[in-house]
Design a protein around this motif. Structure first.
Motif, PDB file in Angstrom:
ATOM      1  N   MET A 195       0.811  -1.183   0.000  1.00 14.88           N
ATOM      2  CA  MET A 195       0.000   0.000   0.000  1.00 14.88           C
ATOM      3  C   MET A 195       0.862   1.257   0.000  1.00 14.88           C
ATOM      4  N   ILE A 196       1.935   1.240   0.742  1.00 13.73           N
ATOM      5  CA  ILE A 196       2.826   2.392   0.800  1.00 13.73           C
ATOM      6  C   ILE A 196       3.411   2.681  -0.586  1.00 13.73           C
ATOM      7  N   PHE A 197       3.849   1.625  -1.281  1.00 14.44           N
ATOM      8  CA  PHE A 197       4.455   1.826  -2.592  1.00 14.44           C
ATOM      9  C   PHE A 197       3.453   2.397  -3.582  1.00 14.44           C
ATOM     10  N   GLY A 198       2.200   1.983  -3.483  1.00 13.35           N
ATOM     11  CA  GLY A 198       1.157   2.533  -4.348  1.00 13.35           C
ATOM     12  C   GLY A 198       0.950   4.008  -4.093  1.00 13.35           C
ATOM     13  N   LYS A 199       0.996   4.397  -2.833  1.00 17.67           N
ATOM     14  CA  LYS A 199       0.839   5.811  -2.490  1.00 17.67           C
ATOM     15  C   LYS A 199       2.001   6.632  -3.035  1.00 17.67           C
ATOM     16  N   ILE A 200       3.221   6.135  -2.879  1.00 14.23           N
ATOM     17  CA  ILE A 200       4.405   6.842  -3.379  1.00 14.23           C
ATOM     18  C   ILE A 200       4.345   6.961  -4.898  1.00 14.23           C
ATOM     19  N   ALA A 201       3.985   5.878  -5.564  1.00 16.46           N
ATOM     20  CA  ALA A 201       3.880   5.916  -7.027  1.00 16.46           C
ATOM     21  C   ALA A 201       2.819   6.916  -7.466  1.00 16.46           C
ATOM     22  N   GLY A 202       1.715   6.958  -6.764  1.00 14.31           N
ATOM     23  CA  GLY A 202       0.653   7.900  -7.098  1.00 14.31           C
ATOM     24  C   GLY A 202       1.086   9.338  -6.908  1.00 14.31           C
ATOM     25  N   LEU A 203       1.799   9.609  -5.834  1.00  8.94           N
ATOM     26  CA  LEU A 203       2.295  10.966  -5.594  1.00  8.94           C
ATOM     27  C   LEU A 203       3.278  11.392  -6.677  1.00  8.94           C
ATOM     28  N   ASN A 204       4.174  10.475  -7.055  1.00 10.32           N
ATOM     29  CA  ASN A 204       5.146  10.794  -8.108  1.00 10.32           C
ATOM     30  C   ASN A 204       4.466  11.005  -9.452  1.00 10.32           C
ATOM     31  N   ALA A 205       3.452  10.229  -9.748  1.00 12.59           N
ATOM     32  CA  ALA A 205       2.737  10.374 -11.016  1.00 12.59           C
ATOM     33  C   ALA A 205       1.974  11.689 -11.071  1.00 12.59           C
ATOM     34  N   ALA A 206       1.494  12.150  -9.921  1.00 15.96           N
ATOM     35  CA  ALA A 206       0.711  13.385  -9.878  1.00 15.96           C
ATOM     36  C   ALA A 206       1.586  14.631  -9.892  1.00 15.96           C
ATOM     37  N   ARG A 207       2.858  14.476  -9.659  1.00 15.21           N
ATOM     38  CA  ARG A 207       3.777  15.601  -9.631  1.00 15.21           C
ATOM     39  C   ARG A 207       3.913  16.209 -11.026  1.00 15.21           C
ATOM     40  N   VAL A 208       3.933  17.526 -11.107  1.00 14.50           N
ATOM     41  CA  VAL A 208       4.095  18.219 -12.380  1.00 14.50           C
ATOM     42  C   VAL A 208       5.534  18.051 -12.845  1.00 14.50           C
ATOM     43  N   LYS A 209       5.700  17.602 -14.063  1.00 12.46           N
ATOM     44  CA  LYS A 209       7.029  17.409 -14.632  1.00 12.46           C
ATOM     45  C   LYS A 209       7.543  18.748 -15.153  1.00 12.46           C
ATOM     46  N   GLU A 210       8.806  19.025 -14.871  1.00  9.26           N
ATOM     47  CA  GLU A 210       9.404  20.275 -15.310  1.00  9.26           C
ATOM     48  C   GLU A 210       9.782  20.159 -16.784  1.00  9.26           C
ATOM     49  N   THR A 211       9.497  21.204 -17.519  1.00  7.92           N
ATOM     50  CA  THR A 211       9.885  21.254 -18.921  1.00  7.92           C
ATOM     51  C   THR A 211      10.801  22.448 -19.124  1.00  7.92           C
ATOM     52  N   TYR A 212      11.727  22.305 -20.012  1.00  9.40           N
ATOM     53  CA  TYR A 212      12.703  23.343 -20.294  1.00  9.40           C
ATOM     54  C   TYR A 212      12.713  23.613 -21.794  1.00  9.40           C
ATOM     55  N   MET A 213      12.840  24.856 -22.141  1.00  9.34           N
ATOM     56  CA  MET A 213      12.844  25.257 -23.545  1.00  9.34           C
ATOM     57  C   MET A 213      14.262  25.171 -24.111  1.00  9.34           C
ATOM     58  N   VAL A 214      14.338  24.810 -25.381  1.00  9.17           N
ATOM     59  CA  VAL A 214      15.613  24.834 -26.087  1.00  9.17           C
ATOM     60  C   VAL A 214      15.416  25.581 -27.397  1.00  9.17           C
ATOM     61  N   GLY A 215      16.463  26.251 -27.816  1.00 11.05           N
ATOM     62  CA  GLY A 215      16.439  26.973 -29.081  1.00 11.05           C
ATOM     63  C   GLY A 215      17.350  26.281 -30.082  1.00 11.05           C
ATOM     64  N   VAL A 216      17.702  27.015 -31.107  1.00 10.66           N
ATOM     65  CA  VAL A 216      18.599  26.505 -32.142  1.00 10.66           C
ATOM     66  C   VAL A 216      19.958  26.202 -31.517  1.00 10.66           C
ATOM     67  N   ASN A 217      20.502  25.049 -31.818  1.00 10.15           N
ATOM     68  CA  ASN A 217      21.805  24.611 -31.314  1.00 10.15           C
ATOM     69  C   ASN A 217      21.862  24.491 -29.789  1.00 10.15           C
ATOM     70  N   GLN A 218      20.734  24.195 -29.169  1.00  6.45           N
ATOM     71  CA  GLN A 218      20.689  23.983 -27.729  1.00  6.45           C
ATOM     72  C   GLN A 218      20.177  22.571 -27.433  1.00  6.45           C
ATOM     73  N   TYR A 219      20.751  21.976 -26.374  1.00  4.22           N
ATOM     74  CA  TYR A 219      20.409  20.607 -26.025  1.00  4.22           C
ATOM     75  C   TYR A 219      20.352  20.477 -24.505  1.00  4.22           C
ATOM     76  N   LEU A 220      19.444  19.641 -24.014  1.00  2.80           N
ATOM     77  CA  LEU A 220      19.293  19.403 -22.590  1.00  2.80           C
ATOM     78  C   LEU A 220      20.009  18.127 -22.171  1.00  2.80           C
ATOM     79  N   GLY A 221      20.543  18.148 -20.951  1.00  2.00           N
ATOM     80  CA  GLY A 221      21.161  16.969 -20.376  1.00  2.00           C
ATOM     81  C   GLY A 221      20.760  16.850 -18.916  1.00  2.00           C
ATOM     82  N   ARG A 222      20.668  15.625 -18.433  1.00  2.00           N
ATOM     83  CA  ARG A 222      20.225  15.365 -17.051  1.00  2.00           C
ATOM     84  C   ARG A 222      21.119  14.334 -16.389  1.00  2.00           C
ATOM     85  N   SER A 223      21.175  14.434 -15.061  1.00  2.00           N
ATOM     86  CA  SER A 223      21.888  13.438 -14.262  1.00  2.00           C
ATOM     87  C   SER A 223      21.273  13.392 -12.869  1.00  2.00           C
TER      88      SER A 223
END
Length: 106
Positions: A1-29
């Motif tokens: 039950m706990i894992f379901g709650k955590i998964a639900g909270l993560n799914a409901a979280r707003v995902k951050e989006t970032y804009m890119v222009g010409v010759n721009q690229y995003l990277g994550r770690s």
């Protein structure tokens, strides 16, 4: 039950989006001490690094100082393969990984 709650909270979280222009690229770690590190690189027409922007990071102290130092070196050497900063190995690894991720999209 706990894992379901955590998964639900993560799914409901707003995902951050970032804009890119010409010759721009995003990277994550997720290798840092803080949360995710997100960068946006800008390259010139010859695919040489012109700029690296930190869009998201939670590093503090020596880690935050390491980021600034490493960014300058990465741009001047046109590579993510620079020396890590002593005392900030996790932050250094995260920054290199994020820039490498962005450069792999060129």
């Amino acid at each position: 039950m706990i894992f379901g709650k955590i998964a639900g909270l993560n799914a409901a979280r707003v995902k951050e989006t970032y804009m890119v222009g010409v010759n721009q690229y995003l990277g994550r770690s997720n290798a840092g001490v803080g949360n995710e590190v997100v960068v946006r690189i800008t390259v010139d027409d010859d695919k040489k690094l012109k700029d690296i922007e930190i869009l998201k990071q939670s590093e503090t102290g020596i880690g935050a100082q390491a980021i600034e130092s490493m960014l300058k070196e990465m741009i001047s050497k046109n590579t993510y393969e620079v020396d890590s900063i002593s005392g900030a190995s996790a932050t250094s690894r995260a920054l290199k990984e994020a820039v490498k991720d962005a450069m792999s999209k060129i």
